[in-house]
Design an enzyme around this catalytic site. Structure first.
Site, PDB file in Angstrom:
ATOM      1  N   TYR A  73       0.832  -1.207   0.000  1.00  0.00           N
ATOM      2  CA  TYR A  73       0.000   0.000   0.000  1.00  0.00           C
ATOM      3  C   TYR A  73       0.868   1.259   0.000  1.00  0.00           C
ATOM      4  CZ  TYR A  73      -3.410   3.501   1.394  1.00  0.00           C
ATOM      5  OH  TYR A  73      -4.194   4.618   1.435  1.00  0.00           O
ATOM      6  N   TYR A 124       2.624   4.969  -3.047  1.00  0.00           N
ATOM      7  CA  TYR A 124       2.983   6.377  -2.876  1.00  0.00           C
ATOM      8  C   TYR A 124       4.436   6.617  -3.282  1.00  0.00           C
ATOM      9  CZ  TYR A 124      -1.385   6.806  -0.280  1.00  0.00           C
ATOM     10  OH  TYR A 124      -2.715   6.802   0.080  1.00  0.00           O
TER      11      TYR A 124
END
Length: 554
Positions: free
Chosen positions: A384, A388
């Protein structure tokens, strides 16, 4: 700089360490104190000697002490920029005002009636004289350091200095040098003496190389993140995911404090130390690690940060947010909510199968429909956060005009306004680099570990760096002279790519380079290598991820 007897080098000895030196690489070996100082000192001397030659070519001092400059020389441009920057009178002595130093900056043609040499004003001469003296003083300091280095001593030796050194300087040689390099980096030397580094030509080859380098760094960063998650889980540490925003009324304070993020993570580390009953002045590296990636929202244009905290012990006052609640939808950790002084933070307990929170008796949370959250693997949070990392990398490449993603010019402009120190990924020192000890492995296996591919282990780059580090430790007692003699001839990769393009064409360049950098597969490696990867728990079979993790929750 140093003369070494022709019989000093033992060819069998040099031949024996050549493959080790080549595999470890000079960038790793130069982390050793003696070799590092020797290389850095020679590099600095070379630059300062270049600058001194630049400042003495194109200028003449006559018998009367007056200085005359060739207006067509490269030095003329340097002196003109210095005079303009310092606000000095740009006029020449005994020459009409129709041509000044400012005209050299603007590129105005030199009048045909101008003599071959123009006399500098007293103000300009004084600045020139002080500049040359400053260069000579910096050179002398480097010569003093170089005179204390023993090329025949081991690369891990920390030079202290003899009696003569102690009369000149207060600190040991290595400490003096580290402070000098920190306070006076090469870029500052170039800037102060107006001696800019020549800009490289931007072509297709340079773009391919730069993009490849950035993608490689991105992949290595993700590997470190995932390995840190693996290590934290194996040690039974707590994992907390946090989002840090910037409030409008705190933006100025944040940008005015270049250490805002560093101070925040240091404070969290001290909270963990306090919870363990230790002094806040202790190092928290053995009980707290962090990873932080910035995100610039493309929709609303707001800078914020995503952080992962890995803690051996939760801060004091950390209570299960669902204790005594009828509906267990809360996941924020109360003890961490007010630690970010520049806006809002949302520290969430990362819940997964066999997590530390469950072992501490925390209740399993439910979703908005009252259904228990799906249990996932501890590695899922790494995937996850990795998105980014990938997004930031895409923005970095877009700002440089690289990559395939389209970004509007407005976003590029806004990103360029953010200080580089702020818009970068930061993490604890040696974050995610820990692996099983390699001290027992053979040199052949260590060299093999630097070449394994992703199908052997998804942590192949971390494996490579650890193997290089172990090789460095085994070469620590070799002399600087031996290592320099054994180092391979370096190839200018960009020059090689440009020459290759003329042969095979730019369209085939990437595929050709990929074929040259093939990695060892599981069928190519030795049993010792296979056993190490399996024992370290980083084989592909040990790290299968089937489900995905989301950072939802309150």
């Amino acid at each position: 700089m140093f003369k070494v007897h022709s019989d000093y080098f033992s060819k069998p000895n040099i031949d024996a360490i050549k493959p080790l030196v080549e595999t470890a690489g000079m960038s790793v070996l130069t982390q050793s104190p003696n070799l590092r100082i020797w290389k850095q000192c020679n590099t600095r001397i070379k630059l300062l000697e270049e600058i001194l030659a630049h400042y003495t070519n194109g200028i003449r001092r006559d018998d009367n002490g007056d200085f005359w400059m060739n207006p067509n020389s490269q030095l003329a441009t340097t002196i003109a920029y210095r005079a303009h920057h310092k606000g000095h009178n740009p006029k020449f002595k005994q020459y009409p005002e129709t041509f000044t130093l400012d005209d050299i900056i603007t590129g105005k043609p030199i009048p045909q009636t101008a003599p071959d040499e123009l006399q500098l004003s007293d103000e300009i001469v004084e600045d020139y004289r002080l500049t040359v003296l400053s260069i000579i003083e910096e050179l002398q300091e480097c010569y003093d350091v170089l005179g204390q280095l023993d090329i025949n001593n081991t690369i891990d030796h920390k030079p202290l200095g003899n009696d003569h050194w102690n009369l000149l300087y207060e600190k040991p040689v290595y400490k003096h040098w580290y402070q000098l390099v920190s306070n006076r980096p090469l870029k500052d030397i170039r800037a102060d003496y107006n001696y800019a580094k020549a800009k490289g030509v931007k072509d297709e080859c340079s773009k391919i190389l730069e993009e490849s380098t950035m993608k490689s760094r991105r992949g290595f960063t993700v590997q470190r993140l995932m390995n840190a998650m693996r290590t934290a889980h194996s040690k039974g540490w707590y994992v907390v995911f946090d989002t840090l925003t910037l409030a409008d009324d705190r933006l100025k304070d944040f940008y005015d404090n270049p250490n805002a993020l560093r101070d925040y993570f240091r404070d969290i580390g001290r909270m963990v130390l306090t919870a363990e009953g230790r002094s806040v002045h202790d190092s928290s590296s053995d009980c707290y690690q962090y990873f932080c990636v910035p995100e610039y929202g493309t929709q609303h244009g707001r800078l914020h940060f995503h952080a992962v905290h890995l803690m051996r012990t939760l801060p004091l006052g950390s209570l299960d947010p669902n204790f005594g609640k009828l509906v267990r939808i809360n996941r924020q950790i109360n003890s961490l909510q007010n630690t970010w002084p520049y806006g809002y933070s949302m520290p969430i307990a990362v819940r997964y199968s066999q997590d530390a929170f469950s072992r501490a008796g925390w209740l399993w949370p439910v979703d908005s429909k009252g259904e228990p959250l799906k249990a996932t693997s501890y590695m899922a949070v790494g995937f996850y956060v990795a998105k980014y990392v990938n997004k930031k990398s895409d923005i970095d490449m877009a700002v440089k005009g690289l990559g395939n993603k389209e970004w509007n010019n407005s976003l590029k402009t806004k990103i360029n306004l953010i200080p580089k120190k702020v818009f970068r990924i930061r993490m604890s020192r040696n974050f995610g680099m820990k692996l099983l000890s390699m001290a027992h492995l053979s040199a052949e296996t260590l060299m093999e570990l630097t070449q394994v591919g992703y199908d052997v282990t998804p942590f192949n780059n971390i494996l490579k760096q650890n193997a290089k580090k172990e090789l460095k430790s085994r070469l620590a007692k070799k002399s600087v002279a031996d290592v320099l003699e054994a180092q391979p001839v370096t190839t200018n990769l960009l020059k090689f790519m440009r020459n290759l393009t003329r042969t095979i064409g730019a369209s085939n360049l990437q595929s050709f380079i990929a074929s040259m950098t093939t990695k060892l597969t599981s069928t190519d490696i030795s049993d010792e290598t296979k056993n190490y990867v399996a024992s370290a728990g980083i084989a592909v079979a040990n790290l299968r991820i089937k489900s995905k993790w989301t950072a939802g929750g309150k």
